[in-house]
Design a protein around this motif. Sequence first.
Motif, short mmCIF file in Angstrom:
data_model
loop_
_atom_site.label_atom_id
_atom_site.label_comp_id
_atom_site.label_asym_id
_atom_site.label_seq_id
_atom_site.Cartn_x
_atom_site.Cartn_y
_atom_site.Cartn_z
N LYS A 71 0.95 -1.18 -0.12
CA LYS A 71 0.02 0.01 0.19
C LYS A 71 0.87 1.38 0.10
CE LYS A 71 -3.76 2.11 2.34
NZ LYS A 71 -5.13 1.97 3.45
N PHE A 72 0.80 2.22 -1.12
CA PHE A 72 1.57 3.24 -1.10
C PHE A 72 0.32 4.37 -1.32
CE2 PHE A 72 3.50 6.63 -3.54
CZ PHE A 72 4.56 7.04 -2.74
N SER A 73 0.18 5.44 -0.13
CA SER A 73 -0.88 6.28 -0.06
C SER A 73 -2.10 5.46 -0.20
CB SER A 73 -0.85 7.36 -1.24
OG SER A 73 -1.58 8.37 -1.15
N SER A 74 -2.92 5.58 -1.09
CA SER A 74 -4.34 4.97 -1.25
C SER A 74 -4.07 3.94 -2.18
CB SER A 74 -5.39 5.97 -1.51
OG SER A 74 -5.29 6.49 -2.90
N LEU A 78 -3.11 -5.91 -4.67
CA LEU A 78 -3.70 -6.99 -4.14
C LEU A 78 -3.03 -8.36 -4.24
CD1 LEU A 78 -7.31 -6.49 -5.52
CD2 LEU A 78 -6.56 -6.03 -3.21
N LYS A 79 -2.93 -9.05 -3.08
CA LYS A 79 -2.03 -10.09 -3.34
C LYS A 79 -2.72 -11.47 -4.13
CE LYS A 79 0.44 -13.36 -0.25
NZ LYS A 79 0.66 -13.85 1.23
N GLY A 80 -2.11 -11.78 -5.10
CA GLY A 80 -2.45 -12.91 -6.08
C GLY A 80 -3.64 -12.49 -6.73
N LEU A 81 -3.80 -11.09 -7.33
CA LEU A 81 -4.69 -10.65 -8.19
C LEU A 81 -4.88 -11.37 -9.37
CD1 LEU A 81 -7.21 -8.82 -9.14
CD2 LEU A 81 -5.45 -7.00 -9.73
#
Length: 380
Positions: A71-74, A78-81
């Motif tokens: 996560k960087f700022s907003s 997603l892990k495994g997208l």
Amino acid sequence: MIIIHVEDYFDPTAGYQINELLFAGKGSDDDVYLITSNDMSPFHKNHSIKADEDFEKNTGIKIIRLDVYLKFSSRIILKGLFKTIKQINPHLVYMHGIGDFKDLILFRAKRKYEIVRDCHMSWVASQNRFRMLYYTLFRKIFAPIINNTDKYAKIFALGDEEYQYLTNLGISQSKIDYLRHGYNDAIMYYDHAARASIRKEYGFEDSDVVISYIGKFNKSKRPDIVFDIIDNIDKSVIDEFKLKLLFIGPKENQYMQNTFGAKLKQMEDKIKIIVDSSKPFNELRKYYSASDICIFPKETSLSSIHAQICGCPVIMENHVSNNERVVKKDNLFEVNNLNQATDILKRIIERKEYLKKDDTPNLFNDREYKNQVEKLRKLI
């Protein structure tokens, strides 16, 4: 057809574009999935399994929540997208938003499925101090791949300002199409019975003119400005037309304490005021129907369309996004010109322009979400 929506953050009880698009697909033969994160921090609440299950039951879609890898700022990864997408084997993947980590897929081989993106950003909201650097990098690195390949089938602008935003990112007009902010006519409509019951609940009489703000209470949306607009109206006029104020929505504590609360105390002797909590999105038509006029004093709001569908004249600032959403253009006031806003409000009241009419929904037919779902399906 198998369709996947990817939305970084998702609140199943809210009324954002993603929620309404998913509702609009109910009853179709499509298999629809939503892949999102477990992060509910933008909504200031915790993840509710029951809320997800209720949404799935009401829409027929399947929600898949993944952990956040980075996560960087907003912006998040997603892990495994993409592994999850591959397992589902879709025909169409709709990745909501643009200018985030999901754009890294542009550096990979074209997928077997069609990919579309959209843009929610407008110049009104784009105030980040690094935005010019971001625009430059996007134009030089990502835009050429988008324009010169078919890795993205289409990028949808949700409005005119969003269209301008995309072109300023260097994206070719041939790649951009409109999928405008809209409404679902199974959820938003004038509800005569609800008008009577809600007004009775709040103690409003049939002859009262109820002026409402329905939305977020924070320093960006500034519902306290409604008090400033009303304060420009003589008490005799307020009494003659039996004006009342209704405020509904989620509240930011600091804003309520420092700004809204102080003005509320000053106005309580001048006009009857009801301040209530937020309501489920699929119940909001009842509160718009119970209202006569809605004021959204700062920035822009999707609620303006919903309010008009339910028969309320809407008063807003004269931004490009508001101009395209508000049917009566003379209900728009120049930014920060509260005297003009007051004059507009008095005109609507004195001419009884707030009386409910049946023609407003017809003006938004192209924005009805079931029509927009069909537009998406035609991409395959």
